[in-house]
Design a protein around this motif. Structure first.
Motif, PDB file in Angstrom:
ATOM      1  N   LEU A  18       0.820  -1.216   0.000  1.00 38.66           N
ATOM      2  CA  LEU A  18       0.000   0.000   0.000  1.00 38.66           C
ATOM      3  C   LEU A  18       0.859   1.273   0.000  1.00 38.66           C
ATOM      4  N   LEU A  19       2.078   1.169   0.532  1.00 38.79           N
ATOM      5  CA  LEU A  19       2.975   2.339   0.524  1.00 38.79           C
ATOM      6  C   LEU A  19       3.279   2.794  -0.911  1.00 38.79           C
ATOM      7  N   PHE A  38       5.975   0.804  11.339  1.00 42.60           N
ATOM      8  CA  PHE A  38       4.849  -0.150  11.349  1.00 42.60           C
ATOM      9  C   PHE A  38       5.289  -1.446  12.046  1.00 42.60           C
ATOM     10  N   ARG A  39       6.496  -1.899  11.703  1.00 43.81           N
ATOM     11  CA  ARG A  39       7.033  -3.147  12.275  1.00 43.81           C
ATOM     12  C   ARG A  39       7.151  -3.012  13.804  1.00 43.81           C
ATOM     13  N   ASP A  40       7.698  -1.893  14.264  1.00 47.74           N
ATOM     14  CA  ASP A  40       7.859  -1.667  15.712  1.00 47.74           C
ATOM     15  C   ASP A  40       6.502  -1.677  16.405  1.00 47.74           C
ATOM     16  N   CYS A  41       5.543  -0.980  15.795  1.00 44.27           N
ATOM     17  CA  CYS A  41       4.221  -0.872  16.422  1.00 44.27           C
ATOM     18  C   CYS A  41       3.508  -2.229  16.399  1.00 44.27           C
ATOM     19  N   ALA A  42       3.708  -2.993  15.320  1.00 40.87           N
ATOM     20  CA  ALA A  42       3.071  -4.315  15.222  1.00 40.87           C
ATOM     21  C   ALA A  42       3.597  -5.224  16.340  1.00 40.87           C
ATOM     22  N   ALA A  56      -7.355  -4.203  16.118  1.00 38.31           N
ATOM     23  CA  ALA A  56      -7.622  -2.762  16.249  1.00 38.31           C
ATOM     24  C   ALA A  56      -6.420  -1.957  15.749  1.00 38.31           C
ATOM     25  N   PHE A  57      -5.225  -2.467  16.035  1.00 38.08           N
ATOM     26  CA  PHE A  57      -3.996  -1.806  15.575  1.00 38.08           C
ATOM     27  C   PHE A  57      -3.972  -1.762  14.038  1.00 38.08           C
ATOM     28  N   LEU A  58      -4.306  -2.916  13.408  1.00 33.68           N
ATOM     29  CA  LEU A  58      -4.281  -2.981  11.940  1.00 33.68           C
ATOM     30  C   LEU A  58      -5.301  -2.017  11.331  1.00 33.68           C
ATOM     31  N   VAL A  59      -6.506  -1.984  11.910  1.00 35.86           N
ATOM     32  CA  VAL A  59      -7.548  -1.084  11.392  1.00 35.86           C
ATOM     33  C   VAL A  59      -7.077   0.366  11.506  1.00 35.86           C
ATOM     34  N   GLY A  60      -6.506   0.704  12.665  1.00 36.00           N
ATOM     35  CA  GLY A  60      -6.005   2.073  12.882  1.00 36.00           C
ATOM     36  C   GLY A  60      -4.919   2.433  11.875  1.00 36.00           C
ATOM     37  N   MET A  61      -4.016   1.492  11.621  1.00 31.82           N
ATOM     38  CA  MET A  61      -2.900   1.742  10.690  1.00 31.82           C
ATOM     39  C   MET A  61      -3.419   1.948   9.262  1.00 31.82           C
ATOM     40  N   MET A  62      -4.393   1.128   8.874  1.00 30.20           N
ATOM     41  CA  MET A  62      -4.934   1.241   7.505  1.00 30.20           C
ATOM     42  C   MET A  62      -5.648   2.580   7.324  1.00 30.20           C
ATOM     43  N   ARG A  63      -6.397   2.980   8.354  1.00 31.47           N
ATOM     44  CA  ARG A  63      -7.122   4.246   8.304  1.00 31.47           C
ATOM     45  C   ARG A  63      -6.110   5.394   8.157  1.00 31.47           C
ATOM     46  N   ASP A  64      -5.085   5.359   8.991  1.00 34.65           N
ATOM     47  CA  ASP A  64      -4.051   6.395   8.970  1.00 34.65           C
ATOM     48  C   ASP A  64      -3.363   6.445   7.604  1.00 34.65           C
TER      49      ASP A  64
ATOM     50  N   GLY B  50      -1.162  11.836  27.154  1.00 35.40           N
ATOM     51  CA  GLY B  50      -1.995  10.903  27.921  1.00 35.40           C
ATOM     52  C   GLY B  50      -2.815  10.006  27.005  1.00 35.40           C
ATOM     53  N   GLY B  51      -2.323   9.767  25.797  1.00 37.22           N
ATOM     54  CA  GLY B  51      -2.990   8.862  24.861  1.00 37.22           C
ATOM     55  C   GLY B  51      -4.042   9.552  23.995  1.00 37.22           C
ATOM     56  N   SER B  52      -4.246  10.873  24.214  1.00 33.58           N
ATOM     57  CA  SER B  52      -5.288  11.549  23.421  1.00 33.58           C
ATOM     58  C   SER B  52      -4.804  11.853  21.990  1.00 33.58           C
ATOM     59  N   VAL B  53      -3.512  11.996  21.796  1.00 33.93           N
ATOM     60  CA  VAL B  53      -2.975  12.188  20.430  1.00 33.93           C
ATOM     61  C   VAL B  53      -2.158  10.957  20.080  1.00 33.93           C
ATOM     62  N   ARG B  54      -2.659  10.188  19.134  1.00 38.23           N
ATOM     63  CA  ARG B  54      -1.932   8.994  18.690  1.00 38.23           C
ATOM     64  C   ARG B  54      -1.587   9.175  17.214  1.00 38.23           C
ATOM     65  N   LEU B  55      -0.305   9.156  16.929  1.00 36.41           N
ATOM     66  CA  LEU B  55       0.126   9.382  15.548  1.00 36.41           C
ATOM     67  C   LEU B  55       0.411   8.051  14.873  1.00 36.41           C
ATOM     68  N   GLY B  56      -0.155   7.860  13.696  1.00 38.26           N
ATOM     69  CA  GLY B  56       0.208   6.705  12.879  1.00 38.26           C
ATOM     70  C   GLY B  56       1.394   7.101  12.018  1.00 38.26           C
ATOM     71  N   PRO B  57       2.027   6.135  11.344  1.00 36.00           N
ATOM     72  CA  PRO B  57       3.183   6.477  10.496  1.00 36.00           C
ATOM     73  C   PRO B  57       2.843   7.502   9.411  1.00 36.00           C
ATOM     74  N   GLY B  58       1.654   7.398   8.827  1.00 31.48           N
ATOM     75  CA  GLY B  58       1.256   8.320   7.756  1.00 31.48           C
ATOM     76  C   GLY B  58       1.154   9.746   8.253  1.00 31.48           C
ATOM     77  N   THR B  59       0.473   9.928   9.384  1.00 30.66           N
ATOM     78  CA  THR B  59       0.311  11.277   9.944  1.00 30.66           C
ATOM     79  C   THR B  59       1.661  11.829  10.386  1.00 30.66           C
ATOM     80  N   LEU B  60       2.446  10.988  11.047  1.00 26.40           N
ATOM     81  CA  LEU B  60       3.743  11.438  11.574  1.00 26.40           C
ATOM     82  C   LEU B  60       4.673  11.881  10.445  1.00 26.40           C
ATOM     83  N   TYR B  61       4.847  11.027   9.437  1.00 24.44           N
ATOM     84  CA  TYR B  61       5.800  11.381   8.380  1.00 24.44           C
ATOM     85  C   TYR B  61       5.240  12.438   7.425  1.00 24.44           C
ATOM     86  N   GLY B  62       3.908  12.533   7.315  1.00 21.94           N
ATOM     87  CA  GLY B  62       3.306  13.635   6.551  1.00 21.94           C
ATOM     88  C   GLY B  62       3.667  14.957   7.214  1.00 21.94           C
ATOM     89  N   ALA B  63       3.542  14.989   8.547  1.00 23.77           N
ATOM     90  CA  ALA B  63       3.869  16.212   9.297  1.00 23.77           C
ATOM     91  C   ALA B  63       5.366  16.502   9.208  1.00 23.77           C
TER      92      ALA B  63
END
Lengths: 162, 128
Positions: A18-19, A38-42, A56-64, B50-63
């Motif tokens: 997907l990247l 992604f690997r670290d978080c997984a 839930a982690f996978l769904v969050g990652m895909m959404r992001d 406190g967990g209210s802001v969670r960054l995924g790789p896409g958001t983090l590297y976009g920023a």
């Protein structure tokens, strides 16, 4: 190899594929770091030991990922066009074309199915529609990935033929 | 390739970068404590908020991509000791401009809080 490690391996492969949907300028610079993250978080999610946490982690990652791809693609559309105009035009039209193609193919298929609605049971109709929608959506994503992979070759070809 | 802020190019006024999004503000706060790689930034932002802001790789590297372009953060040239860390990771640090942007945003937020606290409604709701 444990089920957990297999899950990470397959989800990593999917994430990596997907990247490819990111614009080249972003992908070249950040994709390796994003994959590492992604690997670290997984691993973190899997350490918690619950399937629900990993799901839930996978769904969050895909959404992001999908939101971020849309943002980066959007930025490219408003960014001044760089490089060869042909590549820029293909870049800009790729996703809208894929979506339009999906609708163009799906429209007549659904119309045909609706026309024969009296003969087809409802559940079969819904199943068939869902199958076509998913299959064409998957084809659109695959085509985008293939094109993105081929883009350096196309760019070289344009440069050589200019 | 992501464009880095060009050396010698006229610097944009600090106010033009404001307001910052919560994600960017937290990233800059994390980098204000010292250089960090993506994973460290992500964990620190989650902890700090406190967990209210969670960054995924896409958001983090976009920023990070935007912050690099604007010259607010820069990639650190010093590599960590290979025995202590993964050399494949890239480290980021706050630039001088980044420090000024963070200070200006903190002051802006402080002014906002001050203005909010001066209203009757907030004064009434404030715990004694």
């Amino acid at each position: 190899m444990s089920v957990g490690h297999l899950s990470i391996e397959y989800s990593e492969r999917f994430y990596s594929a997907l990247l490819s949907l990111y614009p080249a300028r972003f992908r070249v610079r950040f994709a390796p770091e994003m994959l590492q993250l992604f690997r670290d978080c997984a691993h973190d999610a899997l350490e918690k030991g619950e399937v629900a946490v990993f799901a839930a982690f996978l769904v969050g990652m895909m959404r992001d990922l999908l939101l971020s791809i849309a943002r980066e693609r959007g930025k490219d559309w408003v960014r001044p066009v760089e490089g060869h105009p042909l590549i820029a035009i293909i870049d800009m039209l790729l996703i809208p074309t894929m979506v339009t193609m999906k609708l163009v193919v799906l429209g007549p298929v659904l119309t045909l199915l609706l026309r024969d609605g009296t003969k087809i049971p409802t559940d079969q109709f819904v199943r068939t529609s869902a199958f076509f929608s998913l299959a064409i959506g998957a084809l659109a994503v695959m085509a985008s990935i293939i094109f993105t992979r081929l883009r350096p070759t196309v760019r070289l070809w344009v440069k050589l033929s200019a | 390739m992501t464009k880095q802020a060009k050396a010698g190019a006229p610097e944009k006024p600090v106010e033009s970068f404001l307001p910052l999004t919560p994600a960017v503000f937290h990233i800059l706060l994390t980098l204000a404590d010292g250089e960090a790689h993506g994973y460290a930034v992500m964990r620190e932002v989650a902890r700090r908020s406190g967990g209210s802001v969670r960054l995924g790789p896409g958001t983090l590297y976009g920023a990070i991509s935007r912050l690099l372009e604007d010259g607010i953060v820069a990639e650190s040239e010093e590599r960590p000791d290979p025995e202590m860390d993964d050399t494949r990771r890239r480290y980021y640090r706050l630039t001088q401009l980044g420090g000024r942007v963070l200070t200006a945003e903190t002051e802006r937020l402080a002014d906002l809080v001050k203005a909010a606290r001066s209203t009757k409604v907030v004064r009434k709701l404030r715990p004694a």
